[in-house]
Motif scaffolding. Structure first.
Motif, PDB file in Angstrom:
ATOM      1  N   ARG A  81       1.322  -0.934   0.312  1.00  0.00           N
ATOM      2  CA  ARG A  81       0.420  -0.138  -0.186  1.00  0.00           C
ATOM      3  C   ARG A  81       0.516   1.140  -0.108  1.00  0.00           C
ATOM      4  O   ARG A  81       1.857   1.180   0.785  1.00  0.00           O
ATOM      5  CB  ARG A  81      -0.944  -0.154   1.297  1.00  0.00           C
ATOM      6  CG  ARG A  81      -1.827   0.945   1.099  1.00  0.00           C
ATOM      7  CD  ARG A  81      -2.946   1.210   2.393  1.00  0.00           C
ATOM      8  NE  ARG A  81      -3.638   1.890   1.842  1.00  0.00           N
ATOM      9  CZ  ARG A  81      -4.850   2.260   3.080  1.00  0.00           C
ATOM     10  NH1 ARG A  81      -5.276   1.725   4.391  1.00  0.00           N
ATOM     11  NH2 ARG A  81      -6.120   3.017   2.344  1.00  0.00           N
ATOM     12  N   GLU A 104      -1.559   6.483  -3.726  1.00  0.00           N
ATOM     13  CA  GLU A 104      -1.995   6.843  -5.707  1.00  0.00           C
ATOM     14  C   GLU A 104      -1.141   7.635  -6.108  1.00  0.00           C
ATOM     15  O   GLU A 104      -0.836   7.038  -7.446  1.00  0.00           O
ATOM     16  CB  GLU A 104      -3.639   6.990  -5.040  1.00  0.00           C
ATOM     17  CG  GLU A 104      -4.318   6.023  -4.721  1.00  0.00           C
ATOM     18  CD  GLU A 104      -5.728   6.428  -4.858  1.00  0.00           C
ATOM     19  OE1 GLU A 104      -5.816   6.793  -5.912  1.00  0.00           O
ATOM     20  OE2 GLU A 104      -6.596   4.983  -4.823  1.00  0.00           O
ATOM     21  N   TYR A 146       2.480   5.755  -7.513  1.00  0.00           N
ATOM     22  CA  TYR A 146       1.893   4.769  -8.345  1.00  0.00           C
ATOM     23  C   TYR A 146       2.863   5.104  -9.841  1.00  0.00           C
ATOM     24  O   TYR A 146       1.823   5.429 -10.296  1.00  0.00           O
ATOM     25  CB  TYR A 146       1.390   3.945  -8.548  1.00  0.00           C
ATOM     26  CG  TYR A 146       0.446   2.919  -7.184  1.00  0.00           C
ATOM     27  CD1 TYR A 146       0.936   1.725  -7.233  1.00  0.00           C
ATOM     28  CD2 TYR A 146      -0.195   3.369  -6.064  1.00  0.00           C
ATOM     29  CE1 TYR A 146       0.783   0.971  -5.685  1.00  0.00           C
ATOM     30  CE2 TYR A 146      -0.317   2.016  -5.053  1.00  0.00           C
ATOM     31  CZ  TYR A 146       0.202   1.289  -5.382  1.00  0.00           C
ATOM     32  OH  TYR A 146       0.280   0.490  -4.457  1.00  0.00           O
ATOM     33  N   LEU A 167      -3.001   1.050 -13.064  1.00  0.00           N
ATOM     34  CA  LEU A 167      -3.715   1.646 -12.389  1.00  0.00           C
ATOM     35  C   LEU A 167      -5.021   1.200 -11.471  1.00  0.00           C
ATOM     36  O   LEU A 167      -6.181   0.747 -10.590  1.00  0.00           O
ATOM     37  CB  LEU A 167      -4.066   2.808 -12.024  1.00  0.00           C
ATOM     38  CG  LEU A 167      -2.393   3.785 -11.967  1.00  0.00           C
ATOM     39  CD1 LEU A 167      -2.254   5.092 -12.052  1.00  0.00           C
ATOM     40  CD2 LEU A 167      -1.812   3.619 -10.897  1.00  0.00           C
ATOM     41  N   THR A 216      -5.409  -1.594  -9.254  1.00  0.00           N
ATOM     42  CA  THR A 216      -5.387  -0.944  -7.695  1.00  0.00           C
ATOM     43  C   THR A 216      -6.646  -0.522  -7.227  1.00  0.00           C
ATOM     44  O   THR A 216      -7.562  -0.372  -8.224  1.00  0.00           O
ATOM     45  CB  THR A 216      -4.289   0.083  -7.768  1.00  0.00           C
ATOM     46  OG1 THR A 216      -4.806   1.242  -8.393  1.00  0.00           O
ATOM     47  CG2 THR A 216      -3.128  -0.679  -8.498  1.00  0.00           C
ATOM     48  N   ASP A 227      -8.293   1.715  -2.948  1.00  0.00           N
ATOM     49  CA  ASP A 227      -7.147   2.706  -2.466  1.00  0.00           C
ATOM     50  C   ASP A 227      -6.190   1.926  -2.060  1.00  0.00           C
ATOM     51  O   ASP A 227      -5.330   2.145  -0.672  1.00  0.00           O
ATOM     52  CB  ASP A 227      -7.935   1.984  -0.846  1.00  0.00           C
ATOM     53  CG  ASP A 227      -9.792   2.305  -1.039  1.00  0.00           C
ATOM     54  OD1 ASP A 227     -10.204   3.490  -2.107  1.00  0.00           O
ATOM     55  OD2 ASP A 227     -10.472   2.018  -0.379  1.00  0.00           O
ATOM     56  N   GLY A 228      -5.139   2.136  -2.384  1.00  0.00           N
ATOM     57  CA  GLY A 228      -3.709   3.052  -2.369  1.00  0.00           C
ATOM     58  C   GLY A 228      -3.171   1.063  -2.490  1.00  0.00           C
ATOM     59  O   GLY A 228      -1.983   1.144  -2.263  1.00  0.00           O
TER      60      GLY A 228
END
Length: 209
Positions: free
Chosen positions: A114, A117, A120, A126, A129, A131-132
């Motif tokens: 985690r 965001e 990344y 993305l 993914t 929530d991070g």
């Protein structure tokens, strides 16, 4: 008193016979040879005793992926079988997770990480993914060992020191791995836990393209 010397029947002295210097040398060489043989045997025995633990170590680190194991709506669980909720990890933390029902410690071990965001990069898909959270195969793409170490934010395989960047699609940043760790698409279920939306996006473990 007799003047005769203490001789045997052949006229030679019958007193104690002293071994020659050559006999002593040969005896010493024989003793050394025996000692070397025993030492060699002991060494081989020691190596044999180490063989089993080393083989076991190889079995511990090396995995064979028999997927697909993940699929649509498969929950991610920890080693105790607990489902993963969004508050499980803080930013910068990681956790080894598995598909539910967990088929075994050797099947599809997955690194759940985690990060903010915004950290990344382009290598991370993305859309995979939430929530991070991002998830990658824990099986190194070089020799199939488990990527179990970490240096800062970098994921490290202890077998041959392969390095991966989890904020950039687990791209290779060092060592011999030929390609990134495959990413697992994940999302948040309506019940509030993390689930997969499919299988890994590439070949898991050594080999593959």
């Amino acid at each position: 008193m007799s003047d005769e010397c203490p001789c045997d029947h052949d006229g030679e002295a019958s007193g104690p016979v002293r071994p020659s210097l050559f006999d002593d040398d040969r005896a010493e060489l024989q003793r050394r040879d025996i000692a070397k043989l025993l030492a060699t045997a002991g060494g081989l025995t020691g190596l044999a005793s180490l063989a089993a633990p080393l083989a076991g170590l190889q079995q511990v680190f090396q995995r064979t992926y028999t997927g697909p194991i993940y699929g649509e709506s498969i929950p991610l669980v920890d080693g105790e079988g607990n489902r993963i909720t969004p508050d499980r990890l803080e930013e910068g933390e990681q956790l080894t997770v598995f598909p539910e029902p967990r088929p075994g410690i050797g099947d599809a071990p997955t690194l759940l990480v985690r990060f903010p965001e915004t950290e990344y990069g382009g290598g991370t898909e993305l859309a995979y993914t939430v929530d991070g959270y991002a998830a990658y195969s824990k099986i190194c793409t070089h020799a199939g060992c488990t990527v179990s170490d970490r240096e800062g934010e970098t994921l490290v395989c202890p077998c041959h020191y392969g390095k991966f960047d989890p904020t950039n699609g687990a791209a290779v940043t060092g060592g011999p791995p030929p390609r990134p760790l495959p990413q697992l698409p994940i999302t948040l279920a309506s019940e509030g836990h993390l689930i997969a939306t499919g299988d890994f996006d590439g070949h898991v473990g050594a080999g593959g393209e």
